[in-house]
Design a protein around this motif. Structure first.
Motif, PDB file in Angstrom:
ATOM      1  N   SER A 252       0.820  -1.219   0.000  1.00  0.00           N
ATOM      2  CA  SER A 252       0.000   0.000   0.000  1.00  0.00           C
ATOM      3  C   SER A 252       0.853   1.268   0.000  1.00  0.00           C
ATOM      4  CB  SER A 252      -0.930   0.008   1.224  1.00  0.00           C
ATOM      5  OG  SER A 252      -1.819  -1.085   1.193  1.00  0.00           O
ATOM      6  N   TRP A 253       2.018   1.203   0.615  1.00  0.00           N
ATOM      7  CA  TRP A 253       2.903   2.374   0.671  1.00  0.00           C
ATOM      8  C   TRP A 253       3.389   2.734  -0.731  1.00  0.00           C
ATOM      9  CZ3 TRP A 253       7.879   3.869  -0.480  1.00  0.00           C
ATOM     10  CH2 TRP A 253       8.376   5.012   0.170  1.00  0.00           C
ATOM     11  N   ASP A 254       3.881   1.754  -1.460  1.00  0.00           N
ATOM     12  CA  ASP A 254       4.356   2.007  -2.826  1.00  0.00           C
ATOM     13  C   ASP A 254       3.234   2.538  -3.709  1.00  0.00           C
ATOM     14  OD1 ASP A 254       7.103   1.355  -2.758  1.00  0.00           O
ATOM     15  OD2 ASP A 254       6.637  -0.777  -2.771  1.00  0.00           O
ATOM     16  N   ALA A 255       2.050   1.977  -3.554  1.00  0.00           N
ATOM     17  CA  ALA A 255       0.907   2.414  -4.361  1.00  0.00           C
ATOM     18  C   ALA A 255       0.566   3.874  -4.072  1.00  0.00           C
ATOM     19  CB  ALA A 255      -0.298   1.527  -4.078  1.00  0.00           C
ATOM     20  N   ALA A 256       0.660   4.286  -2.814  1.00  0.00           N
ATOM     21  CA  ALA A 256       0.346   5.670  -2.437  1.00  0.00           C
ATOM     22  C   ALA A 256       1.384   6.639  -3.005  1.00  0.00           C
ATOM     23  CB  ALA A 256       0.264   5.796  -0.923  1.00  0.00           C
ATOM     24  N   VAL A 257       2.648   6.228  -3.017  1.00  0.00           N
ATOM     25  CA  VAL A 257       3.700   7.073  -3.588  1.00  0.00           C
ATOM     26  C   VAL A 257       3.445   7.297  -5.074  1.00  0.00           C
ATOM     27  CG1 VAL A 257       6.148   7.178  -4.193  1.00  0.00           C
ATOM     28  CG2 VAL A 257       5.478   6.492  -1.899  1.00  0.00           C
ATOM     29  N   LYS A 258       3.181   6.229  -5.808  1.00  0.00           N
ATOM     30  CA  LYS A 258       2.960   6.333  -7.257  1.00  0.00           C
ATOM     31  C   LYS A 258       1.719   7.166  -7.567  1.00  0.00           C
ATOM     32  CE  LYS A 258       5.231   1.943  -8.291  1.00  0.00           C
ATOM     33  NZ  LYS A 258       5.034   0.548  -8.778  1.00  0.00           N
ATOM     34  N   LYS A 259       0.690   6.970  -6.775  1.00  0.00           N
ATOM     35  CA  LYS A 259      -0.569   7.689  -6.984  1.00  0.00           C
ATOM     36  C   LYS A 259      -0.403   9.191  -6.824  1.00  0.00           C
ATOM     37  CE  LYS A 259      -4.905   8.440  -4.469  1.00  0.00           C
ATOM     38  NZ  LYS A 259      -5.675   8.017  -3.265  1.00  0.00           N
ATOM     39  N   ASN A 260       0.334   9.605  -5.801  1.00  0.00           N
ATOM     40  CA  ASN A 260       0.395  11.024  -5.460  1.00  0.00           C
ATOM     41  C   ASN A 260       1.582  11.779  -6.043  1.00  0.00           C
ATOM     42  OD1 ASN A 260      -1.916  11.356  -3.450  1.00  0.00           O
ATOM     43  ND2 ASN A 260      -0.845   9.598  -2.567  1.00  0.00           N
ATOM     44  N   PHE A 261       2.686  11.083  -6.313  1.00  0.00           N
ATOM     45  CA  PHE A 261       3.890  11.764  -6.800  1.00  0.00           C
ATOM     46  C   PHE A 261       4.309  11.350  -8.210  1.00  0.00           C
ATOM     47  CE2 PHE A 261       4.876  11.397  -2.075  1.00  0.00           C
ATOM     48  CZ  PHE A 261       4.418  12.659  -1.777  1.00  0.00           C
ATOM     49  N   GLY A 262       3.741  10.286  -8.715  1.00  0.00           N
ATOM     50  CA  GLY A 262       4.160   9.727  -9.992  1.00  0.00           C
ATOM     51  C   GLY A 262       4.218  10.705 -11.151  1.00  0.00           C
ATOM     52  N   PRO A 263       3.204  11.559 -11.328  1.00  0.00           N
ATOM     53  CA  PRO A 263       3.211  12.480 -12.478  1.00  0.00           C
ATOM     54  C   PRO A 263       4.411  13.427 -12.505  1.00  0.00           C
ATOM     55  CG  PRO A 263       1.013  12.328 -11.548  1.00  0.00           C
ATOM     56  CD  PRO A 263       1.924  11.608 -10.599  1.00  0.00           C
ATOM     57  N   ALA A 264       5.082  13.641 -11.364  1.00  0.00           N
ATOM     58  CA  ALA A 264       6.240  14.545 -11.319  1.00  0.00           C
ATOM     59  C   ALA A 264       7.556  13.787 -11.493  1.00  0.00           C
ATOM     60  CB  ALA A 264       6.267  15.302  -9.999  1.00  0.00           C
ATOM     61  N   ASP A 265       7.447  12.468 -11.774  1.00  0.00           N
ATOM     62  CA  ASP A 265       8.642  11.635 -11.926  1.00  0.00           C
ATOM     63  C   ASP A 265       9.513  11.722 -10.680  1.00  0.00           C
ATOM     64  OD1 ASP A 265      10.249   9.817 -13.260  1.00  0.00           O
ATOM     65  OD2 ASP A 265      11.485  11.353 -14.188  1.00  0.00           O
ATOM     66  N   TYR A 266       8.868  11.595  -9.537  1.00  0.00           N
ATOM     67  CA  TYR A 266       9.530  11.714  -8.241  1.00  0.00           C
ATOM     68  C   TYR A 266      10.349  10.467  -7.943  1.00  0.00           C
ATOM     69  CZ  TYR A 266       9.798  12.160  -3.083  1.00  0.00           C
ATOM     70  OH  TYR A 266      10.216  12.241  -1.780  1.00  0.00           O
ATOM     71  N   LYS A 267      11.652  10.632  -7.770  1.00  0.00           N
ATOM     72  CA  LYS A 267      12.535   9.511  -7.456  1.00  0.00           C
ATOM     73  C   LYS A 267      12.591   9.349  -5.931  1.00  0.00           C
ATOM     74  CE  LYS A 267      13.798   8.926 -11.792  1.00  0.00           C
ATOM     75  NZ  LYS A 267      13.145  10.059 -12.431  1.00  0.00           N
ATOM     76  N   ASN A 268      11.591   8.698  -5.403  1.00  0.00           N
ATOM     77  CA  ASN A 268      11.505   8.573  -3.941  1.00  0.00           C
ATOM     78  C   ASN A 268      12.498   7.555  -3.401  1.00  0.00           C
ATOM     79  OD1 ASN A 268       9.392   6.612  -5.226  1.00  0.00           O
ATOM     80  ND2 ASN A 268       9.747   5.771  -3.168  1.00  0.00           N
ATOM     81  N   GLU A 269      12.863   7.770  -2.144  1.00  0.00           N
ATOM     82  CA  GLU A 269      13.678   6.794  -1.432  1.00  0.00           C
ATOM     83  C   GLU A 269      12.807   5.586  -1.068  1.00  0.00           C
ATOM     84  OE1 GLU A 269      16.813   6.994  -0.920  1.00  0.00           O
ATOM     85  OE2 GLU A 269      17.388   9.127  -0.932  1.00  0.00           O
ATOM     86  N   PRO A 270      13.422   4.413  -0.873  1.00  0.00           N
ATOM     87  CA  PRO A 270      12.639   3.267  -0.390  1.00  0.00           C
ATOM     88  C   PRO A 270      11.994   3.596   0.951  1.00  0.00           C
ATOM     89  CG  PRO A 270      14.831   2.573  -1.108  1.00  0.00           C
ATOM     90  CD  PRO A 270      14.837   4.071  -1.078  1.00  0.00           C
ATOM     91  N   ALA A 271      10.945   2.878   1.277  1.00  0.00           N
ATOM     92  CA  ALA A 271      10.275   3.112   2.568  1.00  0.00           C
ATOM     93  C   ALA A 271      11.268   2.926   3.705  1.00  0.00           C
ATOM     94  CB  ALA A 271       9.112   2.141   2.723  1.00  0.00           C
ATOM     95  N   PRO A 272      11.401   3.903   4.576  1.00  0.00           N
ATOM     96  CA  PRO A 272      12.374   3.789   5.679  1.00  0.00           C
ATOM     97  C   PRO A 272      11.919   2.776   6.719  1.00  0.00           C
ATOM     98  CG  PRO A 272      11.081   5.788   5.928  1.00  0.00           C
ATOM     99  CD  PRO A 272      10.695   5.199   4.605  1.00  0.00           C
ATOM    100  N   LYS A 273      12.876   2.218   7.439  1.00  0.00           N
ATOM    101  CA  LYS A 273      12.553   1.317   8.538  1.00  0.00           C
ATOM    102  C   LYS A 273      12.187   2.142   9.776  1.00  0.00           C
ATOM    103  CE  LYS A 273      15.520  -2.485   7.003  1.00  0.00           C
ATOM    104  NZ  LYS A 273      16.662  -3.385   7.347  1.00  0.00           N
ATOM    105  N   ILE A 274      11.304   1.592  10.563  1.00  0.00           N
ATOM    106  CA  ILE A 274      10.860   2.289  11.771  1.00  0.00           C
ATOM    107  C   ILE A 274      12.056   2.590  12.664  1.00  0.00           C
ATOM    108  CG2 ILE A 274       9.438   2.137  13.836  1.00  0.00           C
ATOM    109  CD1 ILE A 274       7.879   2.364  11.179  1.00  0.00           C
ATOM    110  N   GLY A 275      12.167   3.850  13.058  1.00  0.00           N
ATOM    111  CA  GLY A 275      13.245   4.273  13.949  1.00  0.00           C
ATOM    112  C   GLY A 275      14.557   4.576  13.259  1.00  0.00           C
ATOM    113  N   ASP A 276      14.603   4.386  11.940  1.00  0.00           N
ATOM    114  CA  ASP A 276      15.853   4.636  11.185  1.00  0.00           C
ATOM    115  C   ASP A 276      15.883   6.082  10.709  1.00  0.00           C
ATOM    116  OD1 ASP A 276      18.180   4.452   9.792  1.00  0.00           O
ATOM    117  OD2 ASP A 276      17.413   3.137   8.199  1.00  0.00           O
ATOM    118  N   ILE A 277      16.523   6.937  11.471  1.00  0.00           N
ATOM    119  CA  ILE A 277      16.596   8.375  11.160  1.00  0.00           C
ATOM    120  C   ILE A 277      17.888   8.671  10.413  1.00  0.00           C
ATOM    121  CG2 ILE A 277      16.493  10.713  12.069  1.00  0.00           C
ATOM    122  CD1 ILE A 277      13.989   9.042  12.602  1.00  0.00           C
ATOM    123  N   VAL A 278      17.761   9.192   9.200  1.00  0.00           N
ATOM    124  CA  VAL A 278      18.923   9.518   8.387  1.00  0.00           C
ATOM    125  C   VAL A 278      19.326  10.959   8.673  1.00  0.00           C
ATOM    126  CG1 VAL A 278      19.853   9.733   6.053  1.00  0.00           C
ATOM    127  CG2 VAL A 278      18.200   7.923   6.589  1.00  0.00           C
TER     128      VAL A 278
END
Length: 279
Positions: A252-278
């Motif tokens: 569902s996360w990947d689907a939401a990214v494509k749905k909302n950002f896809g038209p802008a050719d957004y190169k998103n990062e992979p879904a982060p792991k819980i508690g993994d702060i970059v």
């Protein structure tokens, strides 16, 4: 006299039964379980296309809205049990402290300073400060901005960060909102707009702008978006973390990214792991 005592006792039993029923009804309502009629108040932005946007018909759309809806469902609330509350950046901590909302999903970057006031579930998205430019722009890196007009909103540090780190001779333009910056980019009044890439992608994904803009992909900062909960509410935080993990695992996360950002050719990062702060 005997009859009077029996009647009084029966009345007392009946009163206790009614009270117990009422208490049970209230407890169920607070749980927000399916069909309970309970409500949950969720904080979002109302003015960020692709993330949190209130539509003219009163409905809401965006990645943050989709994440919040998924999380609320895992907590036991149907979509029609969600009350969306506008939470502007300056009031997010106060809204949680006052109990105005149960949780906030509103491009809420996790920082050490904010963690002193609220608890965060997630992160659920790793964004970066970037530039939005025209599709045919000759700007290929930050240094190309020297001598050109760079737009951000009044009070934001984004434009100053660009000027300080990569383009000291960029001409800063501050507008009241990002929609004004985007309109300025379209008209040629400015050459680039800067803020988080997720926000820029959301604006660029609007139908009226499709194909006109692109992201430069500079990754000027790391913005770890978290879901804010009231300080000390670890039970809700843990439940939200479990919901986010499920959202990633079931696609569902990947689907939401494509749905909302896809038209802008957004190169998103992979879904982060819980508690993994970059950092």
């Amino acid at each position: 006299m005997k009859l009077r005592k029996v009647t009084a006792a029966s009345a007392a039993v009946l009163a206790l039964a009614v009270a117990a029923t009422a208490c049970g009804s209230n407890d169920k309502k607070d749980e927000g379980s399916s069909g309970s009629g309970g409500q949950v108040k969720v904080g979002i932005k109302f003015d960020q296309p692709g993330l949190g946007l209130k539509q003219p018909d009163g409905s809401f759309s965006g990645f943050d809205v989709d994440v919040a809806t998924y999380v609320a469902k895992q907590l036991g609330y149907k979509p029609d049990q969600i009350e969306w509350v506008e939470t502007k950046s300056a009031d997010r901590e106060n809204a949680l402290a006052r109990g105005d909302v149960k949780f906030i999903v509103a491009t809420y970057s996790i920082t050490d300073e904010r963690k002193q006031k609220v608890d965060f579930a997630g992160p659920y998205l790793l964004a970066h400060q970037d530039l939005l430019i025209k599709s045919d722009s000759d700007i290929s890196n930050g240094t190309d901005l020297n001598g050109k007009k760079l737009c951000s909103v009044t009070g934001s540090t984004s434009a100053q960060n660009v000027q300080k780190s990569i383009a000291p001779k960029a001409n800063l333009r501050e507008y009241g909102g990002y929609s004004e910056c985007i309109a300025g980019l379209q008209s040629g009044a400015v050459d680039a707009v800067t803020t988080d890439d997720s926000i820029l992608a959301g604006f660029a994904s609007q139908d009226k702008y499709k194909g006109q803009f692109k992201l430069a992909g500079l990754k000027l900062s790391n913005e770890n978006y978290g879901i804010g909960v009231k300080k000390g509410d670890t039970a809700t935080m843990d439940k939200i973390n479990s919901a986010l993990e499920k959202m990633v695992s079931d696609g569902s996360w990947d689907a939401a990214v494509k749905k909302n950002f896809g038209p802008a050719d957004y190169k998103n990062e992979p879904a982060p792991k819980i508690g993994d702060i970059v950092k």
